[in-house]
Design an enzyme around this catalytic site. Structure first.
Site, short mmCIF file in Angstrom:
data_model
loop_
_atom_site.label_atom_id
_atom_site.label_comp_id
_atom_site.label_asym_id
_atom_site.label_seq_id
_atom_site.Cartn_x
_atom_site.Cartn_y
_atom_site.Cartn_z
N HIS A 1 4.91 -7.29 -0.46
CA HIS A 1 4.61 -8.57 -0.86
C HIS A 1 5.21 -9.05 -2.04
O HIS A 1 5.30 -8.11 -2.83
CB HIS A 1 3.55 -8.97 -1.07
CG HIS A 1 2.39 -9.09 0.15
ND1 HIS A 1 1.60 -10.14 0.62
CD2 HIS A 1 2.07 -8.33 1.91
CE1 HIS A 1 0.64 -9.47 1.54
NE2 HIS A 1 1.34 -8.40 2.17
N ASP B 1 0.96 -1.02 0.20
CA ASP B 1 0.25 -0.43 -0.60
C ASP B 1 0.87 0.87 -0.05
O ASP B 1 1.72 1.54 0.89
CB ASP B 1 -0.48 -0.38 1.39
CG ASP B 1 -2.05 -0.73 1.48
OD1 ASP B 1 -2.48 -1.82 0.54
OD2 ASP B 1 -3.01 -0.75 2.03
N SER C 1 7.54 3.02 4.70
CA SER C 1 9.18 3.23 3.78
C SER C 1 8.64 3.22 1.91
O SER C 1 7.88 3.72 2.29
CB SER C 1 10.91 2.69 3.93
OG SER C 1 11.35 3.11 4.03
#
Length: 377
Positions: free
Chosen positions: A228, A159, A346
């Site tokens: 992911h 995200d 980050s």
């Protein structure tokens, strides 16, 4: 009786005189306080006004197409002297401290309100469940809230916000529009070297009909902090670069050239169906902890490191065991599979080889969720 009245009048006059003198003393004291200069607040206000004016003037002189204002080497050096690594380690220890049950909801609610966290997506919505800040930051999501796009060959690893994307040209990559960094400095030296530094990206390409692409995803503090696998691929090498832990928010990324090369980062590189593929997790202030689930040996933000150094770890998968080896092999990852996590938020940088007709389905600055399509062929 007259004497008593005289005494009362005298005492009243004395009281009035005392009050008047007290008021004069208070007034004179207040005037002295008003006229006495206060050097530090005056310097602070003046300096703040000056810096604000300079920033306003710079922004007024620039338009969107103009070159961004870059920090000078001295400014970057001063920024890097801040003990961000020490602060990040202290923050990590604080995150591991268990909070009293009665204190969890107020603290987490403040964080949710500040950064706009959607707790309805969390696998566990009860705030009392999270013993410490670290558990709250690394909260898992409900499986159904992040479906992985099956139609796209490449999906978002996390995200966040799309900072930049496009083709890599002349071995230079844009971290934001108009601010670049060296591909070789970012990934480190490859096995085969060339005298021509502009051909570094050619060493990564397996076909003359392919090009090198990149996309940068910025994770804000309120975002889901796990990342992911963006595609089906095989990780062959982990390269860990110790370094600074400067902020990676878009404002700093526009100000500090080669920010991603200066910060600590973990580069996972290997192959996908079209050739070279890499996923890089870039550390930041308060995000010194980068975890890769299948690599238990990785240690980030250690107290001591050599400037410009990096540490390689080659992977080979034998059954369920992951071992170190210098030969062929790798760790097979499926699209959407959890790979690792940050402590707070980050940046993820993808660099990959693809046919020339690959096209992104993105807009600069757009919000994106893990599993959504990045592009297609």
């Amino acid at each position: 009786m007259m004497a008593a009245a005289a005494v009362r009048l005298l005492s009243r006059a004395l009281r009035i005189g005392c009050r008047t003198s007290s008021q004069h003393r208070s007034l004179s004291t207040g005037l002295r306080l008003l006229t006495r200069p206060r050097p530090f607040p005056l310097l602070l206000v003046t300096g703040g006004c000056y810096l604000g004016y300079q920033q306003y003037k710079r922004r007024g002189q620039q338009d969107e197409e103009a070159a961004p204002y870059l920090a000078t080497p001295i400014q970057v050096a001063l920024y890097r002297t801040f003990p961000t690594r020490l602060v990040s380690r202290a923050w990590g220890r604080l995150n591991r401290l268990d909070l009293p049950t009665w204190l969890r909801k107020p603290i987490y609610s403040l964080y949710i309100w500040t950064f706009g966290v959607n707790m309805q997506e969390a696998e566990v919505e009860d705030l009392h469940h999270y013993k410490n800040l670290g558990e709250f930051f690394r909260r898992r999501l409900k499986p159904a809230v992040r479906p992985v796009c099956a139609a796209s060959c490449l999906t978002s690893p996390a995200d966040g916000k799309i900072l930049h994307f496009g083709r890599v040209k002349n071995s230079e990559v844009e971290q934001v529009k108009g601010v670049t960094y060296s591909l070789e400095n970012f990934l480190g030296p490859q096995t085969r070297q060339s005298k021509d530094p502009s051909s570094f990206q050619d060493h990564l390409l397996s076909s003359p009909d392919s090009e090198l692409f990149h996309v940068v995803v910025y994770l804000a503090p309120g975002d889901y902090h796990c990342f992911h696998s963006p595609t089906d691929w095989k990780v062959e090498l982990r390269r860990h670069f110790p370094g600074s832990l400067m902020s990676v928010n878009p404002g700093v990324a526009r100000w500090v050239k080669e920010l991603f090369c200066l910060n600590e980062r973990v580069v996972l590189s290997g192959q996908w169906q079209h050739g070279f593929f890499s996923l890089t997790a870039v550390g930041a202030t308060n995000v010194g902890s980068i975890r890769v689930y299948f690599d238990q040996e990785l240690r980030t933000n250690t107290p001591r490191y050599s400037k410009g150094s990096f540490h390689d770890h080659s992977y080979v998968a034998v059954g369920d065991q992951v071992k170190s080896a210098a030969g062929e092999g790798g760790v097979a990852l499926l699209k959407g599979q959890p790979v690792g996590e940050f402590n707070l938020g980050s940046t993820i940088v993808l660099l990959f080889e693809a046919p020339r007709d690959f096209s992104f389905s993105l807009q600069p600055g757009q919000r994106i969720r893990m599993g959504e399509a990045l592009g297609s062929l």
